[in-house]
Design a protein around this motif. Structure first.
Motif, mmCIF file in Angstrom:
data_model
loop_
_atom_site.group_PDB
_atom_site.id
_atom_site.type_symbol
_atom_site.label_atom_id
_atom_site.label_comp_id
_atom_site.label_asym_id
_atom_site.label_seq_id
_atom_site.Cartn_x
_atom_site.Cartn_y
_atom_site.Cartn_z
ATOM 1 N N LEU A 193 -2.160 -2.173 6.396
ATOM 2 C CA LEU A 193 -2.422 -0.877 5.786
ATOM 3 C C LEU A 193 -3.871 -0.748 5.352
ATOM 4 O O LEU A 193 -4.486 0.311 5.512
ATOM 5 C CB LEU A 193 -1.493 -0.686 4.576
ATOM 6 N N SER A 194 -4.421 -1.823 4.806
ATOM 7 C CA SER A 194 -5.823 -1.792 4.379
ATOM 8 C C SER A 194 -6.742 -1.516 5.555
ATOM 9 O O SER A 194 -7.679 -0.699 5.449
ATOM 10 C CB SER A 194 -6.194 -3.124 3.720
ATOM 11 N N ASN A 195 -6.472 -2.161 6.670
ATOM 12 C CA ASN A 195 -7.312 -1.981 7.858
ATOM 13 C C ASN A 195 -7.305 -0.531 8.323
ATOM 14 O O ASN A 195 -8.362 0.060 8.599
ATOM 15 C CB ASN A 195 -6.808 -2.901 8.964
ATOM 16 N N GLN A 196 -6.121 0.059 8.431
ATOM 17 C CA GLN A 196 -6.012 1.420 8.943
ATOM 18 C C GLN A 196 -6.478 2.461 7.919
ATOM 19 O O GLN A 196 -7.115 3.455 8.287
ATOM 20 C CB GLN A 196 -4.576 1.706 9.382
ATOM 21 N N ILE A 225 2.509 -3.898 15.051
ATOM 22 C CA ILE A 225 2.820 -2.616 14.443
ATOM 23 C C ILE A 225 1.561 -1.881 13.982
ATOM 24 O O ILE A 225 1.656 -0.776 13.445
ATOM 25 C CB ILE A 225 3.784 -2.769 13.251
ATOM 26 N N ASN A 226 0.378 -2.468 14.196
ATOM 27 C CA ASN A 226 -0.852 -1.805 13.769
ATOM 28 C C ASN A 226 -1.043 -0.438 14.403
ATOM 29 O O ASN A 226 -1.485 0.496 13.723
ATOM 30 C CB ASN A 226 -2.060 -2.703 14.033
ATOM 31 N N PRO A 227 -0.761 -0.254 15.713
ATOM 32 C CA PRO A 227 -0.865 1.110 16.257
ATOM 33 C C PRO A 227 0.046 2.099 15.543
ATOM 34 O O PRO A 227 -0.330 3.257 15.323
ATOM 35 C CB PRO A 227 -0.452 0.926 17.722
ATOM 36 N N LEU A 228 1.248 1.651 15.178
ATOM 37 C CA LEU A 228 2.156 2.533 14.456
ATOM 38 C C LEU A 228 1.614 2.855 13.066
ATOM 39 O O LEU A 228 1.666 4.008 12.606
ATOM 40 C CB LEU A 228 3.531 1.867 14.354
ATOM 41 N N LEU A 229 1.087 1.838 12.377
ATOM 42 C CA LEU A 229 0.487 2.079 11.064
ATOM 43 C C LEU A 229 -0.688 3.042 11.175
ATOM 44 O O LEU A 229 -0.857 3.931 10.329
ATOM 45 C CB LEU A 229 0.025 0.757 10.447
ATOM 46 N N ALA A 230 -1.504 2.870 12.217
ATOM 47 C CA ALA A 230 -2.646 3.761 12.403
ATOM 48 C C ALA A 230 -2.200 5.198 12.634
ATOM 49 O O ALA A 230 -2.791 6.141 12.095
ATOM 50 C CB ALA A 230 -3.491 3.275 13.588
ATOM 51 N N ALA A 231 -1.152 5.376 13.440
ATOM 52 C CA ALA A 231 -0.644 6.721 13.692
ATOM 53 C C ALA A 231 -0.117 7.360 12.414
ATOM 54 O O ALA A 231 -0.347 8.544 12.148
ATOM 55 C CB ALA A 231 0.444 6.672 14.759
ATOM 56 N N LEU A 232 0.581 6.572 11.596
ATOM 57 C CA LEU A 232 1.128 7.097 10.341
ATOM 58 C C LEU A 232 0.009 7.449 9.362
ATOM 59 O O LEU A 232 0.048 8.497 8.709
ATOM 60 C CB LEU A 232 2.083 6.074 9.719
#
Length: 289
Positions: free
Chosen positions: A28-31, A248-255
């Motif tokens: 979450l921090s990254n995105q 799941i990073n792409p999903l976190l980024a989209a959210l």
């Protein structure tokens, strides 16, 4: 026996739980950092934000790594210099892609880099199936449309190539140089190359305090926090579980892009992101089994 065995099981369990919490916070921090950095684009542009991010990353890594440059041999310098080029190119292409096609799609395309590395090293039918799923997701994302930004898509793919190169070069640096001295040196060299960029931008258009704050926050949240969190996580969580969670990073980024930046995606984009995430998840779970 039951009394003696209780603590020995609870300690690893608490360590894994802490590792999972840390991985969640790191992702979450990254995105969120990337999203905050994009708020400075109107003033600094992607180049300026990346420059500040490189400065922050260099300060953090040099503080932790403390490289002894005089002890480096030419065989050690070569991958370090390559890693420095990849550092800057990867972040610049990613942030420019975020500016053009949004956070979710840019990070999804960038994620193809490590996914390709993982699938190329495997020789199983399930990995071939995963590659087909991921390829279908990419084709769907890049399908021709009147509004398709092919430059932004291409920059996302360039970031993917850089991330794959980063993995290979980092492995080489880790084998030749102890600790994180190599990564710290590469980050410092990359920051030095962006120093003239920062000076030119500051003289041409003096940045606002808010823009500088956004860029610094991006550097802290997307560089310093994930790096330190990864160091802690890998002490408590198996490497395969760590790689699985990264998917799941792409999903976190989209959210984050949807909630924080109002970057809405259609059902086809969500399906494509889901396909790419599922391909990596299936490959790692099959390998673990």
């Amino acid at each position: 026996m039951p009394v003696a065995s209780g603590p020995s099981r609870s300690v690893p369990h608490r360590g894994r739980l802490a590792g999972v919490i840390t991985m969640t916070g790191s992702g979450l921090s990254n995105q969120v950092g990337a999203a905050i950095g994009s708020l400075a684009f109107p003033v600094l542009g992607p180049v300026g934000v990346v420059a500040v991010r490189q400065y922050v990353a260099a300060i953090v890594l040099l503080t932790v790594g403390r490289p002894r440059l005089r002890d480096f041999t030419w065989a050690q310098w070569r991958p370090v210099l390559g890693l420095a080029v990849v550092f800057g190119t990867m972040n610049l292409s990613l942030y420019t892609a975020i500016d053009r096609i949004g956070l979710g799609l840019a990070v999804t395309l960038e994620f193809l880099g490590p996914l390709t590395i993982a699938l190329a090293a495997a020789r199983r039918r399930v990995d071939a199936f995963c590659a087909v799923i991921a390829a279908a997701g990419v084709v769907t994302l890049m399908r021709p449309q009147p509004s398709t930004d092919y430059v932004g898509m291409g920059l996302g793919l360039l970031a993917a190539c850089c991330w794959a190169s980063y993995i290979l070069l980092n492995r080489s640096v880790g084998r030749r140089i102890p600790g994180v001295q190599g990564s710290a040196t590469a980050a410092a060299i990359s920051a030095l190359t962006f120093l003239p960029v920062g000076i030119v931008l500051a003289l041409h258009q003096p940045p606002t305090a808010a823009a500088i704050g956004y860029a610094v926050a991006a550097g802290v949240l997307s560089s310093a926090v994930p790096y330190l969190a990864d160091l802690f996580t890998l002490r408590h969580v198996p490497a395969q579980a760590f790689a699985l969670f990264m998917s799941i990073n792409p999903l976190l980024a989209a959210l984050v892009g949807w909630i924080g930046l109002n970057q809405n995606l259609g059902w086809t984009e969500w399906a494509s992101i889901g396909a790419i995430v599922a391909a990596n998840t299936l490959s790692i779970l099959a390998r673990r089994a």
